[in-house]
Design a protein around this motif. Structure first.
Motif, PDB file in Angstrom:
ATOM      1  N   GLY A  19      12.668  33.734  17.349  1.00  0.00           N
ATOM      2  CA  GLY A  19      13.100  35.185  17.836  1.00  0.00           C
ATOM      3  C   GLY A  19      13.322  35.222  19.210  1.00  0.00           C
ATOM      4  O   GLY A  19      12.570  34.694  20.238  1.00  0.00           O
ATOM      5  N   GLU A  30      11.836  43.591   8.109  1.00  0.00           N
ATOM      6  CA  GLU A  30      10.245  43.393   7.854  1.00  0.00           C
ATOM      7  C   GLU A  30       9.330  43.666   8.968  1.00  0.00           C
ATOM      8  O   GLU A  30       8.351  44.161   8.802  1.00  0.00           O
ATOM      9  CB  GLU A  30      10.169  41.548   7.763  1.00  0.00           C
ATOM     10  N   ALA A  35      13.990  39.194  16.800  1.00  0.00           N
ATOM     11  CA  ALA A  35      13.727  38.499  15.598  1.00  0.00           C
ATOM     12  C   ALA A  35      15.050  37.580  15.279  1.00  0.00           C
ATOM     13  O   ALA A  35      15.859  37.400  16.424  1.00  0.00           O
ATOM     14  CB  ALA A  35      13.759  39.339  14.135  1.00  0.00           C
ATOM     15  N   SER A  51       7.504  35.180  16.382  1.00  0.00           N
ATOM     16  CA  SER A  51       8.617  34.525  15.520  1.00  0.00           C
ATOM     17  C   SER A  51       8.731  33.440  16.721  1.00  0.00           C
ATOM     18  O   SER A  51       8.945  33.355  17.672  1.00  0.00           O
ATOM     19  CB  SER A  51      10.022  35.439  15.629  1.00  0.00           C
ATOM     20  N   THR A  64      14.104  39.259   2.051  1.00  0.00           N
ATOM     21  CA  THR A  64      12.754  38.696   1.928  1.00  0.00           C
ATOM     22  C   THR A  64      12.012  39.712   1.233  1.00  0.00           C
ATOM     23  O   THR A  64      12.482  40.834   0.844  1.00  0.00           O
ATOM     24  CB  THR A  64      12.362  38.726   3.504  1.00  0.00           C
ATOM     25  N   GLU A  84      14.702  39.976   9.030  1.00  0.00           N
ATOM     26  CA  GLU A  84      13.586  39.980   9.802  1.00  0.00           C
ATOM     27  C   GLU A  84      13.207  40.921  10.470  1.00  0.00           C
ATOM     28  O   GLU A  84      11.970  41.334  10.745  1.00  0.00           O
ATOM     29  CB  GLU A  84      13.535  38.727  10.527  1.00  0.00           C
TER      30      GLU A  84
END
Length: 385
Positions: free
Chosen positions: A267, A100, A92, A264, A126, A97
């Motif tokens: 990413g 997540e 990521a 991503s 996030t 991220e």
């Protein structure tokens, strides 16, 4: 007038350039940096071997998308797998991220939705990672949080055993809470998390965003505690300042993250990955980690010896080169005074000075920092008691 949203309380120091453990401001003043970019520049600023790796990749290609196989991603993933003892990696762009993705992976792999986290934790900003975070101040003003996240007192085994069950997808935690004030988990508490997750089928997610990549004297902080997590998240120190995060998971989770399940655009970007490879090859080497751990012990010893008896210094805690000094004086005033004297440090939790120096810090630089801390705290704490 600024054209930027005022989301940060910015300091009075504007960097002109940085090298090693030092930042030089636009005014020419030199500062000893004990923040490492908030635990990011673990090799100090502009390390030559990381710079060389990035420049070499820069001349090849910057971006092609994750539809192409990229051998440098495989090389970086192998280094993470070998250092962690797990099996598979997803790249990521950041710690939030990565968390997540870890939450998604745990929910899909188990078919469950409940995630247990802990008070004073920090997992990102996030919506999923913010819901996992156990600090109300992070969530204020954003309306209802995502459901199925439960927050329990840190180091409270009884609460954990009452809450965890067959509906629990995962328990996510930092073994040392960074933003929450440098608080370490108890060994027995961690053992009970491991046992309870095994009995209920829940997954153990260790957030190593701040503690990983050598910060505590081992590749990952969980390795101090005889844990065997199912998922690890890592970011910050992984790329020496280039934006990259990663989820590392056990092989039996492979089917849950098949084609189309997650992705991503940026990413695993080749520039960031090249920086991560160079960073890991240096930090994960045994002699480097041993020297870093030794320097962490020296820093802790010097701080406790020279600051521990000062009025207003309540506690010194931490592991490796991740230390906190809890004080009774106003933290903003102390940090501002330190910057005026040439030392940059961070806040954490309530009135905690957080120290995250580069892992290759020298003894002379430690002595310089402790001297500035002693002079500052001697003056400020004596004036407040």
């Amino acid at each position: 007038m600024s054209y930027l949203f005022p989301t940060y309380k910015r300091w009075e120091v504007e960097p002109a350039h940085a090298k090693g453990s030092y930042i030089t401001g636009v005014d020419g003043k030199v500062y000893l940096d004990f923040t490492s970019g908030i635990g990011v520049c673990n090799l100090g600023h502009c390390h030559p071997e990381v710079e060389q790796a990035v420049v070499e990749q820069l001349k090849k290609f910057w971006h092609v998308s994750n539809l192409f196989p990229q051998s440098i991603q495989e090389k970086a993933a192998k280094l993470l797998v070998e250092a962690s003892g797990l099996d598979l990696v997803f790249f990521a762009n950041s710690g939030a991220e990565a968390n997540e993705a870890a939450i998604k992976l745990a929910r899909k792999a188990t078919g469950r939705s409940k995630v247990i986290s802990f008070t004073n934790s920090f997992h990102g900003r996030t919506f999923g990672s913010m819901a996992a975070t156990g600090q109300d101040k992070i969530k204020q003003g954003f309306g209802p949080m995502l459901e199925t996240f439960t927050h329990l007192p840190f180091n409270d085994t009884e609460s954990l055993l009452q809450e965890i069950g067959k509906d629990t997808a995962a328990v996510i935690l930092e073994v040392i809470q960074g933003e929450g004030g440098i608080h370490a988990a108890d060994v027995d508490f961690l053992a009970n998390i491991q046992k309870a997750c095994k009995e209920t089928g829940a997954l153990v997610i260790i957030d190593e965003i701040q503690t990983g990549v050598g910060r505590t004297g081992k590749p990952f902080a969980f390795q101090h505690f005889n844990l065997k997590p199912d998922i690890i998240t890592v970011a910050k120190g992984l790329g020496s300042g280039f934006p990259i995060g990663a989820v590392i998971g056990k092989g039996n989770l492979q089917d849950a993250f098949g084609p189309g399940s997650h992705g991503s655009t940026f990413g695993g970007n080749p520039m960031a990955v090249s920086a991560a490879i160079a960073t890991m090859e240096l930090i994960f080497e045994g002699a480097f980690l041993n020297e870093s751990a030794s320097m962490g012990e020296y820093l802790f010893e010097q701080i406790t010896t020279k600051l521990g008896e000062l009025d207003g210094v309540k506690e010194v805690r931490g592991l490796g080169l991740m230390l906190g000094i809890e004080i009774s004086a106003n933290i903003a005033e102390v940090l501002s005074t330190l910057r005026s004297k040439g030392l940059i440090a961070l806040p954490a939790g309530e009135n905690v000075i957080r120290l995250l120096p580069p892992l290759n810090i020298t003894k002379a630089e430690v002595d310089q920092a402790v001297d500035l801390l002693e002079k500052t705290l001697s003056h400020i704490t004596s004036a407040t008691v």
